[in-house]
Design a protein around this motif. Structure first.
Motif, PDB file in Angstrom:
ATOM      1  N   GLN A  68       0.795  -6.986  -2.286  1.00 56.76           N
ATOM      2  CA  GLN A  68       0.194  -6.213  -1.146  1.00 56.76           C
ATOM      3  C   GLN A  68       0.266  -4.645  -1.569  1.00 56.76           C
ATOM      4  O   GLN A  68      -0.582  -4.170  -1.174  1.00 56.76           O
ATOM      5  N   VAL A  69       1.121  -4.224  -1.892  1.00 51.58           N
ATOM      6  CA  VAL A  69       1.620  -3.093  -2.462  1.00 51.58           C
ATOM      7  C   VAL A  69       0.458  -2.556  -3.411  1.00 51.58           C
ATOM      8  O   VAL A  69       0.090  -1.338  -3.243  1.00 51.58           O
ATOM      9  N   CYS A  70       0.455  -3.410  -4.313  1.00 52.64           N
ATOM     10  CA  CYS A  70      -0.530  -2.886  -5.342  1.00 52.64           C
ATOM     11  C   CYS A  70      -2.010  -2.825  -4.870  1.00 52.64           C
ATOM     12  O   CYS A  70      -2.913  -2.015  -5.275  1.00 52.64           O
ATOM     13  N   ARG A  71      -2.389  -3.708  -3.882  1.00 57.75           N
ATOM     14  CA  ARG A  71      -3.778  -3.439  -3.266  1.00 57.75           C
ATOM     15  C   ARG A  71      -3.957  -2.303  -2.498  1.00 57.75           C
ATOM     16  O   ARG A  71      -4.757  -1.474  -2.850  1.00 57.75           O
ATOM     17  N   LEU A  72      -2.696  -1.795  -1.815  1.00 51.81           N
ATOM     18  CA  LEU A  72      -2.927  -0.453  -1.148  1.00 51.81           C
ATOM     19  C   LEU A  72      -2.845   0.622  -2.389  1.00 51.81           C
ATOM     20  O   LEU A  72      -3.490   1.677  -2.040  1.00 51.81           O
ATOM     21  N   CYS A  73      -1.959   0.562  -3.417  1.00 47.97           N
ATOM     22  CA  CYS A  73      -2.168   1.301  -4.528  1.00 47.97           C
ATOM     23  C   CYS A  73      -3.469   1.460  -5.223  1.00 47.97           C
ATOM     24  O   CYS A  73      -3.935   2.778  -5.506  1.00 47.97           O
ATOM     25  N   ALA A  74      -4.183   0.637  -5.407  1.00 46.46           N
ATOM     26  CA  ALA A  74      -5.446   0.474  -5.885  1.00 46.46           C
ATOM     27  C   ALA A  74      -6.536   1.340  -5.021  1.00 46.46           C
ATOM     28  O   ALA A  74      -7.076   2.210  -5.495  1.00 46.46           O
ATOM     29  N   GLU A  75      -6.328   1.266  -3.788  1.00 46.20           N
ATOM     30  CA  GLU A  75      -7.201   2.172  -2.742  1.00 46.20           C
ATOM     31  C   GLU A  75      -6.778   3.757  -2.902  1.00 46.20           C
ATOM     32  O   GLU A  75      -7.593   4.538  -2.861  1.00 46.20           O
ATOM     33  N   ILE A  76      -5.524   3.966  -2.855  1.00 45.19           N
ATOM     34  CA  ILE A  76      -5.099   5.186  -3.083  1.00 45.19           C
ATOM     35  C   ILE A  76      -5.400   5.862  -4.273  1.00 45.19           C
ATOM     36  O   ILE A  76      -5.912   6.983  -4.434  1.00 45.19           O
ATOM     37  N   CYS A  77      -5.220   5.112  -5.398  1.00 48.76           N
ATOM     38  CA  CYS A  77      -5.771   5.588  -6.799  1.00 48.76           C
ATOM     39  C   CYS A  77      -7.111   5.942  -7.029  1.00 48.76           C
ATOM     40  O   CYS A  77      -7.687   7.021  -7.294  1.00 48.76           O
ATOM     41  N   GLU A  78      -8.074   5.236  -6.219  1.00 49.67           N
ATOM     42  CA  GLU A  78      -9.480   5.377  -6.347  1.00 49.67           C
ATOM     43  C   GLU A  78      -9.762   6.643  -5.439  1.00 49.67           C
ATOM     44  O   GLU A  78     -10.402   7.477  -5.846  1.00 49.67           O
ATOM     45  N   ALA A  79      -9.133   6.827  -4.254  1.00 42.13           N
ATOM     46  CA  ALA A  79      -9.119   8.198  -3.596  1.00 42.13           C
ATOM     47  C   ALA A  79      -8.714   9.480  -4.406  1.00 42.13           C
ATOM     48  O   ALA A  79      -9.580  10.367  -4.532  1.00 42.13           O
ATOM     49  N   CYS A  80      -7.644   9.060  -4.913  1.00 40.48           N
ATOM     50  CA  CYS A  80      -7.013  10.193  -5.883  1.00 40.48           C
ATOM     51  C   CYS A  80      -8.024  10.667  -6.999  1.00 40.48           C
ATOM     52  O   CYS A  80      -8.252  11.909  -7.164  1.00 40.48           O
ATOM     53  N   ALA A  81      -8.519   9.549  -7.781  1.00 37.85           N
ATOM     54  CA  ALA A  81      -9.502   9.818  -8.742  1.00 37.85           C
ATOM     55  C   ALA A  81     -10.539  10.398  -8.337  1.00 37.85           C
ATOM     56  O   ALA A  81     -11.142  11.483  -8.797  1.00 37.85           O
ATOM     57  N   GLN A 105      -5.805  -1.919 -12.781  1.00 39.27           N
ATOM     58  CA  GLN A 105      -4.477  -2.980 -13.042  1.00 39.27           C
ATOM     59  C   GLN A 105      -3.909  -3.613 -12.051  1.00 39.27           C
ATOM     60  O   GLN A 105      -3.573  -4.726 -11.790  1.00 39.27           O
ATOM     61  N   CYS A 106      -3.842  -2.530 -10.797  1.00 40.72           N
ATOM     62  CA  CYS A 106      -3.455  -3.146  -9.707  1.00 40.72           C
ATOM     63  C   CYS A 106      -4.292  -4.353  -8.806  1.00 40.72           C
ATOM     64  O   CYS A 106      -3.764  -5.151  -8.668  1.00 40.72           O
ATOM     65  N   ARG A 107      -5.465  -4.216  -9.104  1.00 42.89           N
ATOM     66  CA  ARG A 107      -6.192  -4.946  -8.374  1.00 42.89           C
ATOM     67  C   ARG A 107      -6.054  -6.385  -9.243  1.00 42.89           C
ATOM     68  O   ARG A 107      -6.223  -7.533  -8.645  1.00 42.89           O
ATOM     69  N   THR A 108      -6.252  -6.323 -10.651  1.00 41.85           N
ATOM     70  CA  THR A 108      -6.213  -7.491 -11.411  1.00 41.85           C
ATOM     71  C   THR A 108      -4.596  -8.217 -11.107  1.00 41.85           C
ATOM     72  O   THR A 108      -4.529  -9.514 -10.909  1.00 41.85           O
ATOM     73  N   MET A 109      -3.590  -7.475 -10.999  1.00 40.29           N
ATOM     74  CA  MET A 109      -2.405  -8.046 -10.545  1.00 40.29           C
ATOM     75  C   MET A 109      -2.436  -8.709  -9.301  1.00 40.29           C
ATOM     76  O   MET A 109      -1.994 -10.019  -9.027  1.00 40.29           O
ATOM     77  N   ALA A 110      -3.012  -8.124  -8.281  1.00 38.65           N
ATOM     78  CA  ALA A 110      -2.993  -8.591  -7.069  1.00 38.65           C
ATOM     79  C   ALA A 110      -3.631  -9.974  -6.756  1.00 38.65           C
ATOM     80  O   ALA A 110      -3.573 -10.660  -5.969  1.00 38.65           O
ATOM     81  N   ALA A 111      -4.809 -10.184  -7.702  1.00 36.10           N
ATOM     82  CA  ALA A 111      -5.756 -11.235  -7.620  1.00 36.10           C
ATOM     83  C   ALA A 111      -4.983 -12.497  -8.277  1.00 36.10           C
ATOM     84  O   ALA A 111      -5.487 -13.493  -8.053  1.00 36.10           O
ATOM     85  N   ALA A 112      -3.959 -11.996  -9.118  1.00 34.61           N
ATOM     86  CA  ALA A 112      -3.455 -13.240 -10.123  1.00 34.61           C
ATOM     87  C   ALA A 112      -2.541 -14.207  -9.082  1.00 34.61           C
ATOM     88  O   ALA A 112      -2.141 -13.887  -8.024  1.00 34.61           O
TER      89      ALA A 112
END
Length: 112
Positions: A68-81, A105-112
């Motif tokens: 769950q935290v990795c999903r949020l991390c992916a969103e924040i990373c995209e905004a930061c990028a 990587q966060c999306r891949t991990m969260a989907a696993a």
């Protein structure tokens, strides 16, 4: 005392988060020494570094909340990028690339 090992999917995500955290910290510092135009970039980099650090911690301990935290991390990373890509500054460009890798990587991990 037993040593826990991190599975390969989580290891790739953990490594990407750690790299992204470092790149975001460096970029935030660079933004702070530049003009006020980069203030939002610095704020996003600091938020991104913080969520990446949390991901590293949760992934390393195998927390049930890591996905769950990795999903949020992916969103924040995209905004930061996206914010970092606006600036023709090396630290910002390095950060944007690290953020994109981390998000993937966060999306891949969260989907696993």
């Amino acid at each position: 005392m037993a040593v826990a090992t991190v599975d390969e999917t989580n290891k790739a995500c953990l490594d990407a988060c750690a790299e992204c955290q470092q790149a975001c910290e460096a970029c935030a510092y660079t933004c702070c020494v530049n003009d006020g135009e980069m203030a939002q970039c610095a704020r996003l980099c600091l938020d991104c570094a913080a969520i990446c650090a949390l991901c590293v911690t949760l992934l390393a301990r195998g927390s049930q909340w890591a996905a769950q935290v990795c999903r949020l991390c992916a969103e924040i990373c995209e905004a930061c990028a996206a914010e970092c890509e606006r600036f023709d500054v090396e630290a910002c460009q390095v950060c944007a690339q690290a953020c994109r890798r981390c998000a993937e990587q966060c999306r891949t991990m969260a989907a696993a």
